[in-house]
Structures are given as structure tokens and as C-alpha cells.
Design a protein around this motif. Structure first.
Motif, PDB file in Angstrom:
ATOM      1  N   ALA A  97       0.865  -1.182   0.000  1.00  0.00           N
ATOM      2  CA  ALA A  97       0.000   0.000   0.000  1.00  0.00           C
ATOM      3  C   ALA A  97       0.895   1.224   0.000  1.00  0.00           C
ATOM      4  N   PHE A  98       0.481   2.248  -0.698  1.00  0.00           N
ATOM      5  CA  PHE A  98       1.207   3.523  -0.760  1.00  0.00           C
ATOM      6  C   PHE A  98       2.638   3.368  -1.250  1.00  0.00           C
ATOM      7  N   GLY A  99       2.849   2.487  -2.196  1.00  0.00           N
ATOM      8  CA  GLY A  99       4.187   2.300  -2.743  1.00  0.00           C
ATOM      9  C   GLY A  99       5.114   1.501  -1.856  1.00  0.00           C
ATOM     10  N   LEU A 100       4.615   1.024  -0.729  1.00  0.00           N
ATOM     11  CA  LEU A 100       5.418   0.191   0.165  1.00  0.00           C
ATOM     12  C   LEU A 100       5.265  -1.252  -0.314  1.00  0.00           C
ATOM     13  N   ASP A 101       6.012  -1.569  -1.368  1.00  0.00           N
ATOM     14  CA  ASP A 101       5.839  -2.841  -2.046  1.00  0.00           C
ATOM     15  C   ASP A 101       6.988  -3.818  -1.825  1.00  0.00           C
ATOM     16  N   SER A 102       7.768  -3.579  -0.799  1.00  0.00           N
ATOM     17  CA  SER A 102       8.833  -4.516  -0.433  1.00  0.00           C
ATOM     18  C   SER A 102       8.979  -4.507   1.084  1.00  0.00           C
ATOM     19  N   ASP A 103       9.512  -5.618   1.596  1.00  0.00           N
ATOM     20  CA  ASP A 103       9.723  -5.685   3.048  1.00  0.00           C
ATOM     21  C   ASP A 103      10.675  -4.588   3.511  1.00  0.00           C
ATOM     22  N   ARG A 104      11.659  -4.287   2.697  1.00  0.00           N
ATOM     23  CA  ARG A 104      12.618  -3.243   3.078  1.00  0.00           C
ATOM     24  C   ARG A 104      11.924  -1.889   3.229  1.00  0.00           C
ATOM     25  N   LYS A 105      11.094  -1.518   2.269  1.00  0.00           N
ATOM     26  CA  LYS A 105      10.381  -0.232   2.344  1.00  0.00           C
ATOM     27  C   LYS A 105       9.450  -0.198   3.549  1.00  0.00           C
ATOM     28  N   ARG A 106       8.763  -1.312   3.785  1.00  0.00           N
ATOM     29  CA  ARG A 106       7.843  -1.359   4.932  1.00  0.00           C
ATOM     30  C   ARG A 106       8.613  -1.286   6.253  1.00  0.00           C
ATOM     31  N   LEU A 107       9.783  -1.899   6.303  1.00  0.00           N
ATOM     32  CA  LEU A 107      10.604  -1.840   7.510  1.00  0.00           C
ATOM     33  C   LEU A 107      11.128  -0.430   7.749  1.00  0.00           C
ATOM     34  N   VAL A 108      11.623   0.213   6.720  1.00  0.00           N
ATOM     35  CA  VAL A 108      12.133   1.587   6.851  1.00  0.00           C
ATOM     36  C   VAL A 108      11.039   2.505   7.362  1.00  0.00           C
ATOM     37  N   ARG A 109       9.818   2.303   6.884  1.00  0.00           N
ATOM     38  CA  ARG A 109       8.704   3.144   7.323  1.00  0.00           C
ATOM     39  C   ARG A 109       8.490   3.067   8.828  1.00  0.00           C
ATOM     40  N   LEU A 110       8.724   1.911   9.414  1.00  0.00           N
ATOM     41  CA  LEU A 110       8.510   1.761  10.855  1.00  0.00           C
ATOM     42  C   LEU A 110       9.349   2.736  11.668  1.00  0.00           C
ATOM     43  N   PHE A 111      10.511   3.093  11.148  1.00  0.00           N
ATOM     44  CA  PHE A 111      11.390   3.994  11.882  1.00  0.00           C
ATOM     45  C   PHE A 111      10.937   5.455  11.816  1.00  0.00           C
ATOM     46  N   PHE A 112       9.994   5.752  10.941  1.00  0.00           N
ATOM     47  CA  PHE A 112       9.483   7.118  10.849  1.00  0.00           C
ATOM     48  C   PHE A 112       8.375   7.393  11.860  1.00  0.00           C
ATOM     49  N   GLN A 113       7.705   6.358  12.348  1.00  0.00           N
ATOM     50  CA  GLN A 113       6.612   6.568  13.300  1.00  0.00           C
ATOM     51  C   GLN A 113       7.092   7.243  14.589  1.00  0.00           C
ATOM     52  N   PRO A 114       8.231   6.829  15.172  1.00  0.00           N
ATOM     53  CA  PRO A 114       8.705   7.549  16.363  1.00  0.00           C
ATOM     54  C   PRO A 114       9.015   9.020  16.068  1.00  0.00           C
ATOM     55  N   LEU A 115       9.431   9.319  14.845  1.00  0.00           N
ATOM     56  CA  LEU A 115       9.680  10.719  14.485  1.00  0.00           C
ATOM     57  C   LEU A 115       8.386  11.526  14.490  1.00  0.00           C
ATOM     58  N   LEU A 116       7.286  10.903  14.056  1.00  0.00           N
ATOM     59  CA  LEU A 116       5.995  11.594  14.105  1.00  0.00           C
ATOM     60  C   LEU A 116       5.572  11.853  15.549  1.00  0.00           C
ATOM     61  N   VAL A 117       5.836  10.899  16.420  1.00  0.00           N
ATOM     62  CA  VAL A 117       5.522  11.089  17.841  1.00  0.00           C
ATOM     63  C   VAL A 117       6.318  12.278  18.384  1.00  0.00           C
ATOM     64  N   LEU A 118       7.608  12.304  18.095  1.00  0.00           N
ATOM     65  CA  LEU A 118       8.454  13.415  18.555  1.00  0.00           C
ATOM     66  C   LEU A 118       8.021  14.739  17.954  1.00  0.00           C
ATOM     67  N   TRP A 119       7.643  14.730  16.683  1.00  0.00           N
ATOM     68  CA  TRP A 119       7.181  15.950  16.002  1.00  0.00           C
ATOM     69  C   TRP A 119       5.939  16.495  16.700  1.00  0.00           C
ATOM     70  N   ALA A 120       4.987  15.620  17.018  1.00  0.00           N
ATOM     71  CA  ALA A 120       3.771  16.057  17.704  1.00  0.00           C
ATOM     72  C   ALA A 120       4.092  16.623  19.084  1.00  0.00           C
ATOM     73  N   LEU A 121       4.983  15.946  19.798  1.00  0.00           N
ATOM     74  CA  LEU A 121       5.359  16.431  21.127  1.00  0.00           C
ATOM     75  C   LEU A 121       6.110  17.762  21.039  1.00  0.00           C
ATOM     76  N   TYR A 122       6.988  17.885  20.071  1.00  0.00           N
ATOM     77  CA  TYR A 122       7.728  19.131  19.885  1.00  0.00           C
ATOM     78  C   TYR A 122       6.779  20.276  19.529  1.00  0.00           C
ATOM     79  N   GLY A 123       5.924  20.047  18.542  1.00  0.00           N
ATOM     80  CA  GLY A 123       4.970  21.090  18.138  1.00  0.00           C
ATOM     81  C   GLY A 123       4.011  21.469  19.251  1.00  0.00           C
ATOM     82  N   GLY A 124       3.745  20.512  20.138  1.00  0.00           N
ATOM     83  CA  GLY A 124       2.865  20.780  21.269  1.00  0.00           C
ATOM     84  C   GLY A 124       3.563  21.426  22.457  1.00  0.00           C
TER      85      GLY A 124
END
Length: 133
Positions: A97-124
Motif C-alpha cells: 500500500a502507498f508504494g510500500l511494495d517490499s519488506d525493506r520499504k515497509r521496515l524503513v517506514r517503521l522507523f518514521f513513526q517515532p519521528l511523528l511522535v516526537l514531532w507532535a510532542l515538539y509542536g505541542g
């Protein structure tokens, strides 16, 4: 960092969340449905629609209610934590889904979720240095 940088982070993330929420309800609905884990006990479409509404509400509030930025930033961070198992399931189930068509791409995406958490906390305003003394 400056209050201006925090404000920019808040406005950018809030706007992105509104955009993502609108996509949940419209043109990317099928792609988002593909990301709902098979084991999740709620109907895929209901999950996508309700998460889209939540994203629009949280994003709009983050932009429009700067006086409540700590609360909304915390709620956004919690939202990102709550949806993380869906991202893990997408990796484990090898769901494209969303161009995440390999295990590598899907794995790399997992590391971006903590950045979103930090971004929300920083902006807040949660990640601020407090002067000592």
C-alpha cells in the motif's frame, strides 16, 4: 529551538494531518483499507473512516487552537502510538500500500513513526528545555 520553529512544526503537522484525514475519506480510502490488519476486530472501512475523521479533527485543532497545543500535541503523539501496530502488521503481513511494495520499504517506514511522535510532542511544546536555576 525557538517558539517560531515550534509553531512552524505545529502548523505543518496539523495541516498534514488534515490532508491525510481527507485522503482517508476520499481518493486514498482503498489504500488505507489495505493497511488495516486482518486481526483488527473492527470493519476495515469503519476503521479508515473513523481514523480519517480523528486525523482531521486533531490536525485542525493543532492548527486552530494554539492555546491547547500541549493537549493536542499529546493526543496526536498518542494517536501515532495507537496506529503503530497497523504499520507493524503491514510489514509482517507483507501488505502493499502507498508504494510500500517490499519488506525493506515497509521496515524503513517503521522507523518514521517515532519521528511523528516526537514531532507532535515538539509542536505541542512538550520537548522544551527549561532553564535551570
Amino acid at each position: 529551538m525557538s517558539a517560531l520553529a515550534r509553531t512552524a512544526a505545529r502548523l505543518l503537522l496539523g495541516s498534514a494531518m488534515v490532508g491525510a484525514g481527507v485522503l482517508h475519506l476520499t481518493t486514498q480510502r482503498q489504500e488505507f483499507r489495505a493497511q488495516v490488519p486482518e486481526w483488527f476486530p473492527v470493519d476495515e472501512d469503519l476503521t479508515v473512516l473513523s481514523s480519517g475523521v480523528a486525523e482531521i479533527a486533531l490536525g485542525a485543532a493543532f492548527v486552530a487552537l494554539p492555546g491547547r497545543k500541549r493537549l493536542i500535541g499529546g493526543l496526536l503523539a498518542a494517536f501515532f502510538v495507537v496506529i503503530f501496530p497497523g504499520n507493524v502488521a503491514q510489514y509482517l503481513e507483507s501488505t502493499d500500500a502507498f508504494g510500500l511494495d517490499s519488506d525493506r520499504k515497509r521496515l524503513v517506514r517503521l522507523f518514521f513513526q517515532p519521528l511523528l511522535v516526537l514531532w507532535a510532542l515538539y509542536g505541542g511544546g512538550w520537548l522544551r528545555r527549561h532553564p535551570t536555576g
